[in-house]
Motif scaffolding. Structure first.
Motif: not given
Length: 472
Positions: A281, A293, A330, A332-338, A341
């Motif tokens: 990532s 990021k 957190q 992983q959300q940087q990579r899959y933020q779209d 949730e």
């Protein structure tokens, strides 16, 4: 001891009874024989003697025949021998006196017979001999008969006294026998109980020791306080239990070391797996020029591994595990933020309970990579925790792509370790967590998975509450 108590008294009693019976039997037979012999003379001697002397006096031809055979002297001599024998065997003064009188009468009778014989052979003095026959011979034979009757009466009295003595002695012997037999019986019962107890009690104690050893108490020892065969068995049992105990301890230590080694290996496998995905990532973000990021992800990664290392400890608090998975999400959300949730809902009162490190993070990672990532749209991950009795139940749920029944069955086999290792790439995290929980807490704990295609997947992990490991 049993032989001495039973056999010796019985032998003495039997010998005594046989001796008493033999003694009474001998005395009884002697008196009976005396009475029988004397009774024969009482019946026949007078008649034969009187008849013989009458024929000598009255019949000259018959007298020659009787005198030639010495018939009167034969009768007298035989009577003398028999009564002398009775005299020698007599044990009573009264009977000896009667027998002595009979012998004197026989001597006198023999003298009178000789007088009659002398005159009878000369052929004269018939009237004188008849008078002698009446006054001497018949009177003497009558006297002898009376004395024999008195002797028989005395012997009969002796026999009656002997019978009374026998009855008294038999009664005494019977009482003595009853007493002796009772004593023997009590002694035999007492000794038999001691013998049985001496055998059964050590066996019972050895049996109890064997039961304790069978239940896992290898510190138990059988008694070794005697020198019989059972002590040899007890010594062998103690040696066997001691060796088994040592072997069990060795096996426990070996199993503990093996389990610790396996846990370390599984945990060592998790860290590179996560690190690989995270670095992937970071590379993707760096290629996209997202420097801030990248810095944030590296910082989160640093916090993540700081918790993972935890100074080499295998247990962390549930609060630390929650922080751990929050850092992971957190990152992983940087990579899959779209598309990602998440929501973590663990009650505050459970936060101080201990939990095996890296229990929830692989479940969350599995939900992300095999659920949300394949959904083609925004996905949600929910992490819940609750207490049920003496257990903690954690649920990681996603609304991702889910699994078809066949695929779910294969994943369950992978989790249970029923598939070869080369087929575990898709379910490595679940398999790893399940094996670690089973090795650490027991076979009844582990991971369960439920999934519906196009609806999502639910993974549950259960562990026991270990109060002694609660962190303050």
């Amino acid at each position: 001891m049993l032989v001495i108590v039973c056999l010796v008294p019985l032998t003495v009693m039997i010998v005594y009874l046989l001796f008493m019976v033999n003694r009474f039997s001998g005395r009884y037979d002697t008196i009976a024989d005396n009475i029988t012999q004397a009774n024969e003379y009482s019946i026949h001697f007078k008649e034969e003697m009187d008849y013989t002397m009458y024929m000598i006096v009255a019949n000259v031809e018959r007298a020659e025949e009787l005198l030639g055979t010495e018939r009167p002297h034969v009768l007298i001599e035989k009577a003398r021998e028999d009564f002398q024998r009775l005299y020698r065997l007599s044990g009573s003064e009264y009977t000896r006196s009667q027998l002595k009188g009979i012998l004197k009468c026989l001597d006198t009778l023999e003298d009178r017979v000789e007088e009659i014989e002398a005159d009878a052979l000369s052929g004269g003095a018939y009237d004188e001999n008849m008078e002698r026959l009446d006054l001497n011979i018949r009177v003497l034979t009558e006297l002898i008969q009376e004395r024999i009757q008195e002797y028989i009466s005395l012997e009969t009295n002796r026999l009656e006294k002997l019978r009374e003595g026998i009855r008294s002695d038999v009664s005494k012997a019977l009482r003595s026998s009853i007493f002796v037999f009772t004593a023997i019986l009590l002694g035999a019962v007492t000794i038999s109980r001691q013998i049985v107890t001496g055998i059964s009690e050590p066996i019972r104690r050895l049996s109890e020791a064997a039961k304790q050893a069978a239940s896992g108490d290898f510190a138990v020892r059988a008694q070794e306080d005697s020198d019989d065969e059972l002590t040899v068995l007890n010594v062998s049992f103690n040696r066997m239990v001691e060796k088994i105990g040592q072997m069990v301890e060795d096996i426990k230590i070996e199993q503990l070391n093996l389990r610790q080694a396996e846990l370390k290996l599984l945990q060592a496998q998790i860290n590179p797996h996560f690190l690989y995905n995270t670095l992937d990532s970071i590379i993707w973000l760096a290629e996209a020029g997202e420097k801030e990021k990248v810095v944030q992800m590296v910082s989160s990664l640093s916090d993540f591994f700081r918790t993972t290392l935890n100074k080499g400890k295998d247990y962390i608090t549930l609060q630390e595990e929650e922080t751990h998975i929050r850092s992971y999400l957190q990152i992983q959300q940087q990579r899959y933020q779209d598309i990602l949730e998440y929501e973590i809902r663990i009650p505050q009162e459970l936060c101080q309970y201990p939990i095996l490190k890296l229990t929830l993070q692989p479940l969350v990672e599995n939900a992300l990579y095999h659920g949300i990532k394949n959904k083609r749209g925004v996905g949600h991950i929910w992490v819940d925790g609750r207490r049920e009795g003496e257990h903690l139940i954690f649920c990681v749920r996603d609304d991702g792509i889910g699994m078809k029944p066949q695929q779910l069955d294969e994943v369950r086999k992978l989790i249970a370790g029923e598939q070869p290792e080369e087929n575990q790439s898709s379910g490595f995290g679940l398999f790893n967590v399940n094996q670690r929980l089973r090795l650490n807490y027991g076979a009844e704990y582990g991971v369960k998975i439920h999934s519906t295609y196009r609806e999502g997947t639910v993974v549950e992990a259960s562990i026991p509450i270990e109060e002694h490991k609660i962190f303050n």
